[in-house]
Motif scaffolding. Sequence first.
Motif, PDB file in Angstrom:
ATOM      1  N   PHE A 189     -17.877 -10.866  20.683  1.00 40.56           N
ATOM      2  CA  PHE A 189     -17.010 -10.572  21.822  1.00 40.56           C
ATOM      3  C   PHE A 189     -15.890  -9.625  21.409  1.00 40.56           C
ATOM      4  CE2 PHE A 189     -13.471 -11.263  24.691  1.00 40.56           C
ATOM      5  CZ  PHE A 189     -14.084 -11.254  25.934  1.00 40.56           C
ATOM      6  N   LEU A 190     -15.264  -9.880  20.266  1.00 41.66           N
ATOM      7  CA  LEU A 190     -14.178  -9.034  19.782  1.00 41.66           C
ATOM      8  C   LEU A 190     -14.632  -7.581  19.653  1.00 41.66           C
ATOM      9  CD1 LEU A 190     -11.341  -8.583  18.443  1.00 41.66           C
ATOM     10  CD2 LEU A 190     -12.492  -9.072  16.276  1.00 41.66           C
ATOM     11  N   TYR A 191     -15.746  -7.384  18.967  1.00 46.76           N
ATOM     12  CA  TYR A 191     -16.201  -6.015  18.723  1.00 46.76           C
ATOM     13  C   TYR A 191     -16.688  -5.334  20.002  1.00 46.76           C
ATOM     14  CZ  TYR A 191     -15.488  -6.099  13.739  1.00 46.76           C
ATOM     15  OH  TYR A 191     -14.897  -6.136  12.499  1.00 46.76           O
ATOM     16  N   LYS A 192     -17.454  -6.026  20.801  1.00 46.13           N
ATOM     17  CA  LYS A 192     -18.046  -5.405  21.987  1.00 46.13           C
ATOM     18  C   LYS A 192     -17.024  -5.222  23.114  1.00 46.13           C
ATOM     19  CE  LYS A 192     -21.745  -5.903  25.345  1.00 46.13           C
ATOM     20  NZ  LYS A 192     -22.697  -6.822  25.960  1.00 46.13           N
ATOM     21  N   GLU A 193     -16.304  -6.280  23.461  1.00 45.55           N
ATOM     22  CA  GLU A 193     -15.458  -6.271  24.649  1.00 45.55           C
ATOM     23  C   GLU A 193     -14.019  -5.814  24.394  1.00 45.55           C
ATOM     24  OE1 GLU A 193     -16.793  -6.737  27.548  1.00 45.55           O
ATOM     25  OE2 GLU A 193     -18.724  -7.495  26.864  1.00 45.55           O
ATOM     26  N   VAL A 194     -13.463  -6.156  23.249  1.00 43.77           N
ATOM     27  CA  VAL A 194     -12.053  -5.835  22.988  1.00 43.77           C
ATOM     28  C   VAL A 194     -11.915  -4.503  22.269  1.00 43.77           C
ATOM     29  CG1 VAL A 194      -9.916  -6.625  21.905  1.00 43.77           C
ATOM     30  CG2 VAL A 194     -11.473  -8.289  22.927  1.00 43.77           C
ATOM     31  N   LEU A 195     -12.630  -4.334  21.176  1.00 45.82           N
ATOM     32  CA  LEU A 195     -12.498  -3.108  20.380  1.00 45.82           C
ATOM     33  C   LEU A 195     -13.413  -1.987  20.870  1.00 45.82           C
ATOM     34  CD1 LEU A 195     -12.341  -4.707  16.820  1.00 45.82           C
ATOM     35  CD2 LEU A 195     -10.433  -3.961  18.265  1.00 45.82           C
ATOM     36  N   GLY A 196     -14.464  -2.345  21.597  1.00 43.64           N
ATOM     37  CA  GLY A 196     -15.402  -1.342  22.083  1.00 43.64           C
ATOM     38  C   GLY A 196     -16.166  -0.655  20.963  1.00 43.64           C
ATOM     39  N   LEU A 197     -16.373  -1.386  19.866  1.00 41.32           N
ATOM     40  CA  LEU A 197     -17.088  -0.851  18.708  1.00 41.32           C
ATOM     41  C   LEU A 197     -18.405  -1.599  18.526  1.00 41.32           C
ATOM     42  CD1 LEU A 197     -14.153  -0.785  16.128  1.00 41.32           C
ATOM     43  CD2 LEU A 197     -15.129   1.173  17.333  1.00 41.32           C
ATOM     44  N   PRO A 198     -19.435  -0.899  18.058  1.00 41.06           N
ATOM     45  CA  PRO A 198     -20.680  -1.623  17.771  1.00 41.06           C
ATOM     46  C   PRO A 198     -20.515  -2.428  16.490  1.00 41.06           C
ATOM     47  CG  PRO A 198     -20.902   0.690  17.178  1.00 41.06           C
ATOM     48  CD  PRO A 198     -19.547   0.530  17.818  1.00 41.06           C
ATOM     49  N   LEU A 199     -20.882  -3.690  16.562  1.00 43.34           N
ATOM     50  CA  LEU A 199     -20.807  -4.529  15.358  1.00 43.34           C
ATOM     51  C   LEU A 199     -21.989  -4.246  14.454  1.00 43.34           C
ATOM     52  CD1 LEU A 199     -19.404  -6.738  13.767  1.00 43.34           C
ATOM     53  CD2 LEU A 199     -20.587  -8.422  15.151  1.00 43.34           C
ATOM     54  N   GLY A 200     -23.092  -3.869  15.036  1.00 40.07           N
ATOM     55  CA  GLY A 200     -24.284  -3.603  14.236  1.00 40.07           C
ATOM     56  C   GLY A 200     -25.052  -4.873  13.976  1.00 40.07           C
ATOM     57  N   LEU A 201     -26.124  -4.738  13.246  1.00 41.53           N
ATOM     58  CA  LEU A 201     -26.954  -5.899  12.934  1.00 41.53           C
ATOM     59  C   LEU A 201     -26.326  -6.707  11.812  1.00 41.53           C
ATOM     60  CD1 LEU A 201     -30.503  -4.297  13.091  1.00 41.53           C
ATOM     61  CD2 LEU A 201     -29.386  -5.728  14.801  1.00 41.53           C
ATOM     62  N   ILE A 202     -26.083  -7.954  12.090  1.00 42.49           N
ATOM     63  CA  ILE A 202     -25.476  -8.830  11.090  1.00 42.49           C
ATOM     64  C   ILE A 202     -26.510  -9.237  10.050  1.00 42.49           C
ATOM     65  CG2 ILE A 202     -24.401 -11.087  10.748  1.00 42.49           C
ATOM     66  CD1 ILE A 202     -22.920 -10.639  13.346  1.00 42.49           C
ATOM     67  N   GLY A 203     -27.753  -9.297  10.455  1.00 42.42           N
ATOM     68  CA  GLY A 203     -28.801  -9.672   9.510  1.00 42.42           C
ATOM     69  C   GLY A 203     -28.903 -11.175   9.363  1.00 42.42           C
ATOM     70  N   GLU A 204     -29.570 -11.588   8.333  1.00 45.47           N
ATOM     71  CA  GLU A 204     -29.779 -13.018   8.088  1.00 45.47           C
ATOM     72  C   GLU A 204     -28.470 -13.666   7.644  1.00 45.47           C
ATOM     73  OE1 GLU A 204     -32.556 -15.050   8.460  1.00 45.47           O
ATOM     74  OE2 GLU A 204     -33.299 -13.291   9.537  1.00 45.47           O
ATOM     75  N   ILE A 205     -28.177 -14.793   8.262  1.00 44.34           N
ATOM     76  CA  ILE A 205     -27.003 -15.556   7.838  1.00 44.34           C
ATOM     77  C   ILE A 205     -27.453 -16.958   7.469  1.00 44.34           C
ATOM     78  CG2 ILE A 205     -25.264 -14.271   9.122  1.00 44.34           C
ATOM     79  CD1 ILE A 205     -25.404 -16.351  11.310  1.00 44.34           C
TER      80      ILE A 205
END
Length: 148
Positions: free
Chosen positions: A84-100
């Motif tokens: 939510f922070l990256y997409k809605e607030v900062l307007g930046l792509p977070l990218g693929l987080i990968g396996e966690i």
Amino acid sequence: MEQFIPNPKLKLREQLREVMRFKHFSIRTEQAYWIWIRGFILFHQKRHPREMGAAEAQSYLNHLATERKVAASTQNQALNALVFLYKEVLGLPLGLIGEIERPTRKPKLPSVLSKEETARLLAVIVPEYQLMAQLLYGTGMRLLECLR
């Protein structure tokens, strides 16, 4: 849905608040998301999220699972807060987080009351609170939602 752009002159906390209020999130969700975002920032030595990305998010989420031993639903909430922070607030792509790393725990079965037990429980509630208790039970509302 329309993208809301928060005031860039505000601090990150206030920007988050602006977007969440615009999108009608509950205050509890807003508070919970801020706790995870703040934890993410502190985990990475107070670096601003604009300077970080998917790799840092992955390391934070892995830390929650392995070091802090949080439940899977708790880790999911932290992930949702970061997305939510990256997409809605900062307007930046977070990218693929990968396996966690995922926390491993046995699922707990919920305790469910029978209809008779529920009726008895609602019957012994003080009359001035009965309507609220019935609404909470019947609608699945959260307590704060009902109080508002």
